[in-house]
Design a protein around this motif. Structure first.
Motif, mmCIF file in Angstrom:
data_model
loop_
_atom_site.group_PDB
_atom_site.id
_atom_site.type_symbol
_atom_site.label_atom_id
_atom_site.label_comp_id
_atom_site.label_asym_id
_atom_site.label_seq_id
_atom_site.Cartn_x
_atom_site.Cartn_y
_atom_site.Cartn_z
ATOM 1 N N ARG A 158 0.831 -1.239 0.224
ATOM 2 C CA ARG A 158 -0.014 0.092 -0.092
ATOM 3 C C ARG A 158 0.900 1.080 0.025
ATOM 4 N N ILE A 159 0.478 2.114 -0.622
ATOM 5 C CA ILE A 159 1.094 3.462 -0.853
ATOM 6 C C ILE A 159 0.561 4.461 0.250
ATOM 7 N N ARG A 160 1.263 4.933 1.293
ATOM 8 C CA ARG A 160 0.818 5.724 2.223
ATOM 9 C C ARG A 160 0.569 7.335 1.535
ATOM 10 N N VAL A 161 -0.420 7.964 2.101
ATOM 11 C CA VAL A 161 -0.938 8.876 1.499
ATOM 12 C C VAL A 161 -0.479 10.117 2.400
ATOM 13 N N TYR A 162 0.447 10.865 1.568
ATOM 14 C CA TYR A 162 1.282 12.156 2.101
ATOM 15 C C TYR A 162 0.265 13.384 1.486
ATOM 16 N N PRO A 163 -0.019 14.265 2.196
ATOM 17 C CA PRO A 163 -0.675 15.624 1.277
ATOM 18 C C PRO A 163 0.436 16.277 0.428
ATOM 19 N N LEU A 164 1.555 16.325 0.730
ATOM 20 C CA LEU A 164 2.398 17.069 -0.357
ATOM 21 C C LEU A 164 2.566 16.150 -1.681
ATOM 22 N N ARG A 165 2.595 14.707 -1.612
ATOM 23 C CA ARG A 165 2.670 13.974 -2.680
ATOM 24 C C ARG A 165 1.360 14.223 -3.398
ATOM 25 N N ILE A 166 0.152 14.435 -2.842
ATOM 26 C CA ILE A 166 -0.995 14.465 -3.843
ATOM 27 C C ILE A 166 -1.035 15.776 -4.139
ATOM 28 N N ILE A 167 -0.473 16.788 -3.519
ATOM 29 C CA ILE A 167 -0.637 18.134 -3.967
ATOM 30 C C ILE A 167 0.360 18.172 -5.411
ATOM 31 N N VAL A 168 1.552 17.792 -5.335
ATOM 32 C CA VAL A 168 2.547 17.592 -6.338
ATOM 33 C C VAL A 168 1.962 16.871 -7.660
ATOM 34 N N TYR A 169 1.220 15.772 -7.311
ATOM 35 C CA TYR A 169 0.547 15.050 -8.501
ATOM 36 C C TYR A 169 -0.455 15.481 -9.151
ATOM 37 N N CYS A 170 -1.163 16.232 -8.183
ATOM 38 C CA CYS A 170 -2.421 16.930 -8.831
ATOM 39 C C CYS A 170 -1.997 18.087 -9.624
ATOM 40 N N THR A 171 -1.221 18.890 -9.319
ATOM 41 C CA THR A 171 -0.594 19.922 -9.875
ATOM 42 C C THR A 171 0.124 19.494 -11.285
ATOM 43 N N VAL A 172 1.170 18.546 -11.141
ATOM 44 C CA VAL A 172 1.767 18.359 -12.545
ATOM 45 C C VAL A 172 0.726 17.548 -13.489
ATOM 46 N N TYR A 173 0.094 16.638 -12.836
ATOM 47 C CA TYR A 173 -0.952 15.772 -13.734
ATOM 48 C C TYR A 173 -2.086 16.951 -14.387
ATOM 49 N N GLY A 174 -2.567 17.538 -13.395
ATOM 50 C CA GLY A 174 -3.567 18.676 -14.017
ATOM 51 C C GLY A 174 -2.905 19.581 -15.174
ATOM 52 N N PHE A 175 -2.085 20.215 -14.987
ATOM 53 C CA PHE A 175 -1.186 21.022 -15.864
ATOM 54 C C PHE A 175 -0.959 20.100 -17.332
ATOM 55 N N ALA A 176 -0.416 19.024 -16.805
ATOM 56 C CA ALA A 176 -0.347 18.220 -18.381
ATOM 57 C C ALA A 176 -1.457 17.825 -19.038
ATOM 58 N N ILE A 177 -2.650 17.479 -18.380
ATOM 59 C CA ILE A 177 -3.766 17.006 -18.846
ATOM 60 C C ILE A 177 -4.468 18.344 -19.601
ATOM 61 N N ARG A 178 -4.184 19.366 -19.063
ATOM 62 C CA ARG A 178 -4.735 20.536 -19.503
ATOM 63 C C ARG A 178 -4.361 21.158 -20.788
ATOM 64 N N LYS A 179 -2.958 20.897 -20.452
ATOM 65 C CA LYS A 179 -2.284 21.547 -22.083
ATOM 66 C C LYS A 179 -2.579 20.215 -22.864
ATOM 67 N N TRP A 180 -2.585 19.071 -22.629
ATOM 68 C CA TRP A 180 -2.999 18.202 -23.640
ATOM 69 C C TRP A 180 -4.414 18.362 -24.400
ATOM 70 N N TRP A 181 -5.501 18.484 -23.333
ATOM 71 C CA TRP A 181 -6.775 18.615 -23.946
ATOM 72 C C TRP A 181 -6.707 20.207 -24.640
ATOM 73 N N THR A 182 -6.189 21.189 -24.499
ATOM 74 C CA THR A 182 -6.115 22.182 -25.243
ATOM 75 C C THR A 182 -5.527 22.026 -26.682
ATOM 76 N N LEU A 183 -4.405 21.276 -26.596
ATOM 77 C CA LEU A 183 -3.881 20.924 -27.957
ATOM 78 C C LEU A 183 -4.904 20.079 -28.942
ATOM 79 N N VAL A 184 -5.413 19.073 -28.340
ATOM 80 C CA VAL A 184 -6.109 17.914 -28.993
ATOM 81 C C VAL A 184 -7.388 18.723 -29.496
ATOM 82 N N SER A 185 -8.095 19.602 -28.557
ATOM 83 C CA SER A 185 -9.372 20.080 -28.884
ATOM 84 C C SER A 185 -9.453 21.212 -29.881
ATOM 85 N N THR A 186 -8.204 21.726 -30.240
ATOM 86 C CA THR A 186 -8.268 22.922 -31.202
ATOM 87 C C THR A 186 -7.854 22.384 -32.551
#
Length: 109
Positions: free
Chosen positions: A81-109
């Motif tokens: 099991r992976i322990r849940v650390y708030p900093l890890r969740i914040i970093v993953y959500c920030t990086v993945y959210g940014f990458a998915i947003r940029k990908w969606w912007t590229l694909v949807s245009t």
């Protein structure tokens, strides 16, 4: 064995997503960008040495001590099991959210 199954299902899901992007956009560039971003996101979750990162964030700059390595090996007897650390969740959500947003912007245009 569980990581292999997770990697296999993630790569199959990525292939399906790439096929959908190709059918929707008819663009090889957008399909390749989807592949590269997908592989990076999958690797970010499945490839890290979780024994190293399953420590408090303040200990990440130090090598794993013999005691920590022994404790990690002793803890592998049960389900992994992976322990849940708030900093890890914040970093993953920030990086993945940014990458998915940029990908969606590229694909949807």
């Amino acid at each position: 064995m569980g990581n292999e199954a997770a990697l296999r299902s993630s790569m199959v899901s990525l292939a399906v997503l790439m096929a959908l992007v190709w059918v929707w956009t008819q663009s090889l560039k957008k399909t390749l960008v989807t592949y590269l971003i997908g592989v990076c996101l999958i690797a970010g979750v499945l490839l890290p040495d979780w024994d190293f990162f399953d420590r408090p964030f303040s200990r990440w700059i130090y090598p794993v001590s013999a005691e920590e390595r022994a404790a990690a090996l002793a803890g592998k007897s049960g389900p992994k099991r992976i322990r849940v650390y708030p900093l890890r969740i914040i970093v993953y959500c920030t990086v993945y959210g940014f990458a998915i947003r940029k990908w969606w912007t590229l694909v949807s245009t």
